[in-house]
Motif scaffolding. Structure first.
Motif, PDB file in Angstrom:
ATOM      1  N   SER A 112     -24.980 -10.599 -71.423  1.00  0.00           N
ATOM      2  CA  SER A 112     -26.012 -11.533 -71.889  1.00  0.00           C
ATOM      3  C   SER A 112     -26.132 -11.478 -73.404  1.00  0.00           C
ATOM      4  CB  SER A 112     -27.363 -11.207 -71.245  1.00  0.00           C
ATOM      5  OG  SER A 112     -27.304 -11.388 -69.858  1.00  0.00           O
ATOM      6  N   LYS A 133     -25.250 -14.592 -75.900  1.00  0.00           N
ATOM      7  CA  LYS A 133     -26.338 -15.085 -76.762  1.00  0.00           C
ATOM      8  C   LYS A 133     -25.965 -14.954 -78.243  1.00  0.00           C
ATOM      9  CE  LYS A 133     -29.929 -14.419 -73.372  1.00  0.00           C
ATOM     10  NZ  LYS A 133     -31.005 -13.580 -72.869  1.00  0.00           N
ATOM     11  N   LEU A 138     -23.488 -17.780 -78.930  1.00  0.00           N
ATOM     12  CA  LEU A 138     -24.183 -19.069 -78.995  1.00  0.00           C
ATOM     13  C   LEU A 138     -24.966 -19.204 -80.301  1.00  0.00           C
ATOM     14  CD1 LEU A 138     -25.456 -19.401 -75.312  1.00  0.00           C
ATOM     15  CD2 LEU A 138     -23.583 -20.668 -76.393  1.00  0.00           C
ATOM     16  N   SER A 139     -25.575 -18.113 -80.728  1.00  0.00           N
ATOM     17  CA  SER A 139     -26.328 -18.120 -81.983  1.00  0.00           C
ATOM     18  C   SER A 139     -25.407 -18.377 -83.169  1.00  0.00           C
ATOM     19  CB  SER A 139     -27.057 -16.786 -82.151  1.00  0.00           C
ATOM     20  OG  SER A 139     -27.730 -16.737 -83.363  1.00  0.00           O
ATOM     21  N   GLN A 186     -24.456 -21.988 -83.289  1.00  0.00           N
ATOM     22  CA  GLN A 186     -25.589 -22.902 -83.446  1.00  0.00           C
ATOM     23  C   GLN A 186     -25.566 -23.704 -84.738  1.00  0.00           C
ATOM     24  OE1 GLN A 186     -27.568 -23.101 -80.745  1.00  0.00           O
ATOM     25  NE2 GLN A 186     -28.480 -24.917 -81.624  1.00  0.00           N
ATOM     26  N   MET A 228     -26.555 -17.801 -66.751  1.00  0.00           N
ATOM     27  CA  MET A 228     -26.518 -18.638 -67.955  1.00  0.00           C
ATOM     28  C   MET A 228     -25.976 -20.035 -67.649  1.00  0.00           C
ATOM     29  SD  MET A 228     -25.271 -15.977 -70.811  1.00  0.00           S
ATOM     30  CE  MET A 228     -26.473 -14.981 -71.658  1.00  0.00           C
ATOM     31  N   TYR A 229     -25.004 -20.093 -66.762  1.00  0.00           N
ATOM     32  CA  TYR A 229     -24.471 -21.386 -66.341  1.00  0.00           C
ATOM     33  C   TYR A 229     -25.546 -22.175 -65.582  1.00  0.00           C
ATOM     34  CZ  TYR A 229     -21.816 -24.831 -63.705  1.00  0.00           C
ATOM     35  OH  TYR A 229     -21.375 -26.001 -63.146  1.00  0.00           O
ATOM     36  N   ASP A 251     -28.673 -21.937 -65.847  1.00  0.00           N
ATOM     37  CA  ASP A 251     -29.720 -22.317 -66.801  1.00  0.00           C
ATOM     38  C   ASP A 251     -29.225 -23.322 -67.841  1.00  0.00           C
ATOM     39  OD1 ASP A 251     -31.496 -20.637 -65.531  1.00  0.00           O
ATOM     40  OD2 ASP A 251     -31.281 -19.003 -66.988  1.00  0.00           O
ATOM     41  N   HIS A 252     -27.995 -23.821 -67.675  1.00  0.00           N
ATOM     42  CA  HIS A 252     -27.393 -24.832 -68.558  1.00  0.00           C
ATOM     43  C   HIS A 252     -27.245 -24.356 -70.002  1.00  0.00           C
ATOM     44  CE1 HIS A 252     -27.809 -27.552 -65.191  1.00  0.00           C
ATOM     45  NE2 HIS A 252     -29.094 -27.230 -65.120  1.00  0.00           N
ATOM     46  N   GLN A 253     -27.088 -23.053 -70.176  1.00  0.00           N
ATOM     47  CA  GLN A 253     -26.852 -22.524 -71.521  1.00  0.00           C
ATOM     48  C   GLN A 253     -25.381 -22.659 -71.911  1.00  0.00           C
ATOM     49  OE1 GLN A 253     -28.660 -18.614 -72.288  1.00  0.00           O
ATOM     50  NE2 GLN A 253     -29.807 -18.910 -70.388  1.00  0.00           N
ATOM     51  N   ILE A 254     -24.502 -22.688 -70.897  1.00  0.00           N
ATOM     52  CA  ILE A 254     -23.066 -22.806 -71.133  1.00  0.00           C
ATOM     53  C   ILE A 254     -22.480 -23.827 -70.164  1.00  0.00           C
ATOM     54  CG2 ILE A 254     -22.701 -20.549 -72.198  1.00  0.00           C
ATOM     55  CD1 ILE A 254     -22.047 -19.361 -69.530  1.00  0.00           C
TER      56      ILE A 254
END
Length: 170
Positions: free
Chosen positions: A25, A29, A32-33, A36, A103-104, A106-109
């Motif tokens: 995680s 994260k 992704l940060s 961004q 994460m998938y 939750d639509h983060q990736i």
């Protein structure tokens, strides 16, 4: 007239030092940060991030992998956020997969997958997965020579992505 923006697909991987739910995680994260600033919606880029588990575990029998040295060199925060994956080689990657599934979901990736997994780990993954891998990354040589693996991936609807294509054919 403005041209439509094609999606940019970014593939990132979770290294074996970051296996386990919490460490995976954190790794995703952090990635992704970092993306961004370049890939935010305000930049006009339609980014799709795909995350793969690079290896199912660290393997000291591979000459360039030095599991304990790499673990010892991690920053304090990473070490404190989750247990050393070398202490649970057969289970840490499964916890990582659960983190990717969450994460998938939750639509983060955009999608999740694996790289450098053997047939036994792949079959274990199919047994435990709530979300099957979307991507299986392997060397071109492995994809060409392992017809049983190809049959399984095709049957399960997993997209095959190759690396080392030029070196594999030369």
């Amino acid at each position: 007239p403005e041209l439509p923006v094609s999606p940019v697909h970014v593939v990132t991987k979770v290294w074996y030092t970051h296996l386990g739910y919490e460490r995976t995680s954190l790794s995703v994260k952090d990635s992704l940060s970092e993306f961004q600033s370049v890939l935010s919606p305000s930049s006009g880029v339609d980014a799709r991030v795909h995350v793969l588990l690079q290896y199912p575990y660290c393997d000291d029998s591979i000459s360039w992998q030095n599991c304990q040295k790499e673990e010892n060199s991690l920053d304090t925060h990473t070490k404190s956020i989750g247990p050393d994956p070398t202490l649970n080689k057969r289970g840490a990657w499964k916890e990582s997969w659960r983190a990717l599934e969450d994460m998938y979901s939750d639509h983060q990736i955009e999608s999740i997958g694996i790289s450098n997994f053997g047939s036994s780990e792949l079959n274990e993954l199919f047994d435990i997965a709530q979300v099957k891998p979307h991507i299986y990354q392997a060397s071109l040589r492995q994809v060409v020579l392992d017809t049983d693996l190809n049959d399984v991936l095709k049957r399960e609807g997993v997209h095959v992505q190759v690396y080392n294509a030029v070196q594999s054919i030369l």
